[in-house]
Design a protein around this motif. Structure first.
Motif, short mmCIF file in Angstrom:
data_model
loop_
_atom_site.label_atom_id
_atom_site.label_comp_id
_atom_site.label_asym_id
_atom_site.label_seq_id
_atom_site.Cartn_x
_atom_site.Cartn_y
_atom_site.Cartn_z
N SER A 124 0.85 -1.19 0.00
CA SER A 124 0.00 0.00 0.00
C SER A 124 0.89 1.23 0.00
O SER A 124 1.84 1.34 0.76
CB SER A 124 -0.89 -0.01 1.24
N LYS A 125 0.54 2.22 -0.90
CA LYS A 125 1.42 3.39 -1.07
C LYS A 125 1.05 4.54 -0.12
O LYS A 125 1.67 5.58 -0.15
CB LYS A 125 1.30 3.90 -2.52
N SER A 126 0.01 4.33 0.67
CA SER A 126 -0.48 5.44 1.48
C SER A 126 0.60 6.01 2.40
O SER A 126 1.31 5.28 3.08
CB SER A 126 -1.66 4.97 2.32
N GLN A 127 0.74 7.34 2.38
CA GLN A 127 1.69 8.02 3.26
C GLN A 127 1.03 8.37 4.60
O GLN A 127 1.70 8.77 5.53
CB GLN A 127 2.16 9.34 2.61
N ILE A 128 -0.29 8.25 4.61
CA ILE A 128 -1.02 8.69 5.80
C ILE A 128 -1.05 7.57 6.83
O ILE A 128 -1.39 6.44 6.49
CB ILE A 128 -2.47 9.08 5.43
N PRO A 129 -0.67 7.87 8.07
CA PRO A 129 -0.75 6.82 9.08
C PRO A 129 -2.21 6.49 9.37
O PRO A 129 -2.98 7.36 9.76
CB PRO A 129 -0.06 7.44 10.29
N ASN A 130 -2.61 5.25 9.15
CA ASN A 130 -4.00 4.86 9.40
C ASN A 130 -4.25 4.77 10.91
O ASN A 130 -3.33 4.54 11.68
CB ASN A 130 -4.28 3.48 8.78
N LEU A 131 -5.51 4.94 11.28
CA LEU A 131 -5.86 4.79 12.69
C LEU A 131 -7.31 4.36 12.85
O LEU A 131 -8.21 4.95 12.24
CB LEU A 131 -5.63 6.11 13.45
#
Ligand code: NAD
Ligand code: DAU
Length: 355
Positions: A124-131
């Motif tokens: 997954s390329k997401s830069q956003i930290p998931n929460l």
């Protein structure tokens, strides 16, 4: 391009609507997706003031529907969840425990699994930290005696009602997803909230409405049970702080450091409402009616929110006297809202509950 895509479940309910309002107004660059099944407790009128805001979307869906949850995660590219959707009233849980297990346990599990599958796609390329943020309750800790010390984050779970057992179970699932799959999670456990848009089956709005209409005030047992009360927008502020700055994997207790014995609180409500209605001081005390106690009624809840204060700098902003005045005023000025939510099914519930 939105900076974040946040799913708030139960956003049409009491606390959820205050959280949605805060996030929509404070973070114009976030897309806020409000997911709610609109049960008896969910009401889009709670969000009239923000419904046309460009960063706000509403999705009517049931958290018990796993496919629908997965689709919503994909459709909006959800990177953060604030999960509030639940069956929330202890008395209803005593009458219908199944629906509490279904929504609060299975619904939470569906969301956890949808988050896991969406966020843990390899590469997954997401830069956003998931929460995944689970909004829970102090009731999972059980009850205190009058002279016990307050609940802390390490107090052992000891739920007594079907409601608190279902919330405890959902907390366990959230931590299991942290420990088993590495899902980024945070949990908060809060004490009793009060304020505008609370469904009038709960003590404070029920009693304000009954005083206005000169109806009996059903006090369970001797009225000696103790609760810690927090104004709802202070809970929403705490959720904002924990969502953005909380330590991943951790638990935070949220409370008002504001304990009241029910009967003393009821007298403050009576004094406030009588004054606002121009009645003689204490006139409505005659409405107090002692009724059979709630089964398994927890004696006392009291939260130690020191960790949240020390680590994240949150403290309640409103004094209780100010909060209760604002609350009573709001319900007296919003009789239409009350009439709307107390028609239909609620009449039948009230008859069944209080005869
Ligand atoms: P509420 O009953 O007012 O609202 C619950 C919302 O969830 C409603 O909008 C309802 O339509 C929605 N909902 C219920 N079942 C659903 C389903 N299957 N799918 C989708 N949506 C569904 O509750 P509240 O008092 O605002 O509490 C919100 C959360 O905060 C709950 O998880 C509760 O356990 C927790 N909490 C509440 C308090 C309190 O004092 N009220 C204190 C601590 C924690
Ligand atoms: O502590 C947090 C919890 O607070 C939340 O997790 C729950 O969702 C929320 O409903 C609330 O639970 P309580 O059971 O404490 O709230 P409730 O307003 O139902 O009752 C508050 C107290 O007042 C409790 O001791 C029971 C009493 N009561 C309540 C009602 C509705 C009465 O004496 N008479 C009543 O008619």
């Amino acid at each position: 391009m939105n900076k974040r895509n946040i799913l708030i479940t139960g956003g049409a309910g009491f606390i959820g609507s205050h959280v949605v309002r805060l996030f929509v107004n404070k973070y114009p660059d976030y897309r806020i997706v409000n997911l709610d099944a609109l049960t008896y407790a969910g009401n889009l009128a709670n969000l009239k003031d923000i419904e046309n805001t460009p960063n706000y979307v509403f999705e009517k869906a049931d958290i018990c529907d796993f496919e629908a949850m997965e689709q919503i995660f994909k459709k909006y590219n959800i990177d953060g969840v604030i999960h509030l959707a639940a069956e929330s009233h202890v008395d209803r849980s005593i009458k219908d425990p199944f629906s509490f297990a279904k929504t609060n346990i299975m619904g939470t599990l569906n969301l956890l699994e949808a988050a896991r599958r969406t966020w843990q796609i390899p590469n997954s390329k997401s830069q956003i930290p998931n929460l995944f943020y689970h909004v829970s309750t102090d009731e999972v800790y059980g009850e205190l005696d009058f002279d016990d010390t307050l609940f802390t984050e390490t107090t052992a779970y000891d739920p007594h009602s079907p409601y608190s057992a279902s919330k405890a179970s959902s907390d366990h699932f959230v931590r299991a997803y942290r420990d088993t799959y590495g899902l980024p999670i945070v949990i908060s456990n809060c004490s009793n909230n009060y304020g505008p848009y609370q469904f009038p089956e709960k003590l404070i709005p029920l009693f304000i409405n009954n005083i206005r209409h000169n109806k009996p005030l059903p006090v369970y047992g001797k009225g000696e049970n103790v609760r810690d009360w927090l104004y709802v927008t202070d809970h929403a502020r705490a959720i904002d702080v924990i969502f953005h700055n909380g330590k991943q994997g951790d638990t935070y207790n949220i409370g008002g450091f504001n304990e009241w014995k029910n009967i003393d609180l009821i007298k403050v409500i009576i004094e406030t409402v009588d004054r606002l209605l121009g009645r003689t001081k204490g006139e409505s005390e005659k409405l107090i009616t002692y009724v059979t106690d709630r089964a398994g009624h927890d004696l006392r809840y009291a939260i130690d929110a020191t960790k949240l204060k020390n680590e994240l700098g949150w403290t309640p902003s409103l004094q209780f006297e100010e909060g209760i005045e604002k609350t009573a005023q709001w319900y007296l000025e919003n009789q239409d809202w009350l009439d709307n939510v107390t028609s239909g099914d609620y009449q039948q519930y009230y008859e069944k509950m209080y005869g």
